[in-house]
Design a protein around this motif. Structure first.
Motif, PDB file in Angstrom:
ATOM      1  N   UNK A  72       0.819  -1.229   0.000  1.00 45.03           N
ATOM      2  CA  UNK A  72       0.000   0.000   0.000  1.00 45.03           C
ATOM      3  C   UNK A  72       0.849   1.274   0.000  1.00 45.03           C
ATOM      4  N   UNK A  73       1.985   1.206  -0.660  1.00 46.59           N
ATOM      5  CA  UNK A  73       2.859   2.369  -0.732  1.00 46.59           C
ATOM      6  C   UNK A  73       2.247   3.423  -1.639  1.00 46.59           C
ATOM      7  N   UNK A  74       2.424   4.669  -1.254  1.00 51.34           N
ATOM      8  CA  UNK A  74       1.905   5.768  -2.068  1.00 51.34           C
ATOM      9  C   UNK A  74       3.080   6.556  -2.618  1.00 51.34           C
ATOM     10  N   UNK A  75       3.175   6.613  -3.931  1.00 50.65           N
ATOM     11  CA  UNK A  75       4.235   7.366  -4.581  1.00 50.65           C
ATOM     12  C   UNK A  75       3.735   8.789  -4.835  1.00 50.65           C
ATOM     13  N   UNK A  76       4.371   9.740  -4.212  1.00 49.98           N
ATOM     14  CA  UNK A  76       3.955  11.126  -4.391  1.00 49.98           C
ATOM     15  C   UNK A  76       5.148  12.054  -4.238  1.00 49.98           C
ATOM     16  N   UNK A  77       5.008  13.232  -4.781  1.00 52.66           N
ATOM     17  CA  UNK A  77       6.052  14.259  -4.683  1.00 52.66           C
ATOM     18  C   UNK A  77       5.357  15.600  -4.517  1.00 52.66           C
ATOM     19  N   UNK A  78       5.898  16.439  -3.634  1.00 52.06           N
ATOM     20  CA  UNK A  78       5.282  17.733  -3.375  1.00 52.06           C
ATOM     21  C   UNK A  78       6.295  18.849  -3.601  1.00 52.06           C
ATOM     22  N   UNK A  79       5.814  19.922  -4.211  1.00 44.36           N
ATOM     23  CA  UNK A  79       6.629  21.105  -4.482  1.00 44.36           C
ATOM     24  C   UNK A  79       5.819  22.333  -4.079  1.00 44.36           C
ATOM     25  N   UNK A  80       6.517  23.458  -3.984  1.00 43.43           N
ATOM     26  CA  UNK A  80       5.844  24.681  -3.547  1.00 43.43           C
ATOM     27  C   UNK A  80       6.163  25.814  -4.520  1.00 43.43           C
ATOM     28  N   UNK A  81       5.127  26.495  -4.961  1.00 45.25           N
ATOM     29  CA  UNK A  81       5.341  27.638  -5.832  1.00 45.25           C
ATOM     30  C   UNK A  81       5.978  28.769  -5.027  1.00 45.25           C
ATOM     31  N   UNK A  82       6.938  29.436  -5.651  1.00 46.22           N
ATOM     32  CA  UNK A  82       7.649  30.521  -4.972  1.00 46.22           C
ATOM     33  C   UNK A  82       6.693  31.666  -4.644  1.00 46.22           C
ATOM     34  N   UNK A  83       6.751  32.207  -3.434  1.00 42.29           N
ATOM     35  CA  UNK A  83       5.890  33.341  -3.090  1.00 42.29           C
ATOM     36  C   UNK A  83       6.305  34.600  -3.842  1.00 42.29           C
ATOM     37  N   UNK A  84       5.322  35.402  -4.230  1.00 44.91           N
ATOM     38  CA  UNK A  84       5.624  36.641  -4.931  1.00 44.91           C
ATOM     39  C   UNK A  84       5.778  37.801  -3.959  1.00 44.91           C
ATOM     40  N   UNK A  85       5.427  37.591  -2.675  1.00 45.03           N
ATOM     41  CA  UNK A  85       5.409  38.698  -1.731  1.00 45.03           C
ATOM     42  C   UNK A  85       6.459  38.549  -0.622  1.00 45.03           C
ATOM     43  N   UNK A  86       7.512  37.760  -0.882  1.00 48.12           N
ATOM     44  CA  UNK A  86       8.495  37.490   0.159  1.00 48.12           C
ATOM     45  C   UNK A  86       9.070  38.766   0.744  1.00 48.12           C
ATOM     46  N   UNK A  87       9.284  39.773  -0.091  1.00 48.51           N
ATOM     47  CA  UNK A  87       9.894  41.005   0.383  1.00 48.51           C
ATOM     48  C   UNK A  87       8.869  42.116   0.552  1.00 48.51           C
ATOM     49  N   UNK A  88       7.609  41.753   0.803  1.00 47.94           N
ATOM     50  CA  UNK A  88       6.585  42.771   1.015  1.00 47.94           C
ATOM     51  C   UNK A  88       6.715  43.352   2.418  1.00 47.94           C
ATOM     52  N   UNK A  89       7.106  44.613   2.514  1.00 50.54           N
ATOM     53  CA  UNK A  89       7.394  45.216   3.814  1.00 50.54           C
ATOM     54  C   UNK A  89       6.151  45.414   4.656  1.00 50.54           C
ATOM     55  N   UNK A  90       4.994  45.657   4.054  1.00 48.50           N
ATOM     56  CA  UNK A  90       3.793  45.845   4.858  1.00 48.50           C
ATOM     57  C   UNK A  90       3.414  44.560   5.573  1.00 48.50           C
ATOM     58  N   UNK A  91       3.580  43.431   4.897  1.00 47.24           N
ATOM     59  CA  UNK A  91       3.287  42.149   5.524  1.00 47.24           C
ATOM     60  C   UNK A  91       4.242  41.895   6.685  1.00 47.24           C
TER      61      UNK A  91
END
Length: 284
Positions: free
Chosen positions: A191-210
């Motif tokens: 019952x092995x599950x083959x999966x891979x997960x990735x993350x889209x890069x944030x566009x607001x990493x350097x948002x100073x108000x946040x």
């Protein structure tokens, strides 16, 4: 009044610590590069922001009035920076999303108008739109034509390599399937599950108000003198905040895929999730 040299050095040491941990934990080369870039950039920005806020702390009325604007801006950014599928934000109503997908060339399935079909990344696929309440929270993409065991291994590994090379994504591990892996046995017996997960890069990493919104609790609880010469506890709070900030931005935009099986054949199922719209226990 400026930030103490001791705190500045501590923040830079934290950035180096993050990078060292990633390197020693067998994470991918791309993640090591991105971690060093983003950790150092973020912490340099935090240093500048805290220095600015120390000066602004003398006039709390301006800071408090600015909080309302910060919160409104933060909400606007949170809605804008969501997972995207073919450049379309995974958000809004289901009907609007289906129309946008049709504009990309997908067509309604002859048996179910809510299911779309077309070509994606060189493969014939079915596309499903999932919602939570009245908001789109997931785009699911399934291969239309199942294949044999060896073919699915090649397809899975090719997808992993494509995501690894794509600068829009970050990965946390090596998900390649070894050439001698008995996929059929692992799935049917173990019952092995083959999966891979990735993350889209944030566009607001350097948002100073946040970032300022994240800093407000610390700023309101301490005097300018305490901010200029922070205690060990305050330094730890800032370090934890920077880590949580980056982690939250990344983990809200996952894209993952898995091997599915049907009658001895296999196909890839991909998920583009908007974690902002996912159920979070609010209906309990």
């Amino acid at each position: 009044m400026c930030m103490s040299k001791r705190w500045r050095n501590s923040l830079h040491a934290y950035a180096w610590g993050c990078y060292s941990h990633i390197c020693s934990s067998r994470y991918s080369y791309h993640l090591r590069i991105k971690t060093w870039h983003y950790s150092s950039t973020l912490l340099n920005l935090l240093i500048a922001l805290v220095g600015t806020e120390v000066r602004l702390h003398r006039n709390m009325k301006k800071i408090i009035s600015g909080v309302i604007f910060v919160l409104a801006t933060m909400c606007a950014y949170a809605q804008a920076d969501v997972t995207q599928f073919l450049g379309i934000p995974v958000d809004g109503s289901k009907s609007a999303m289906i129309q946008k997908l049709k504009a990309k060339g997908f067509k309604a399935n002859s048996y179910n108008k809510d299911v779309l079909e077309g070509e994606f990344n060189g493969m014939e696929v079915y596309v499903y739109v999932a919602t939570n309440g009245d908001k789109v929270c997931r785009i699911m993409v399934c291969d239309a034509i199942p294949v044999d065991e060896r073919s699915i291994q090649i397809r899975f590994n090719n997808l992993c390599r494509q995501f690894e090379k794509n600068p829009k994504y970050m990965s946390l591990s090596n998900n390649l399937i070894p050439d001698d892996e008995d996929i059929s046995y692992e799935i049917s017996v173990k019952n092995k599950r083959y999966e891979a997960i990735y993350y889209q890069q944030p566009i607001e990493l350097l948002d100073t108000t946040f970032l300022r919104e994240k800093l407000m609790p610390i700023l309101e609880e301490n005097t300018p003198e305490q901010l200029a010469n922070p205690s060990e506890d305050m330094q730890q709070d800032m370090m934890k905040m920077s880590y949580d900030y980056v982690k939250d931005l990344w983990f809200k935009k996952p894209v993952w895929f898995m091997i599915s099986d049907i009658y001895g054949k296999y196909y890839i199922t991909m998920f583009y999730d908007n974690e902002y719209n996912r159920a979070n226990g609010e209906d309990l």
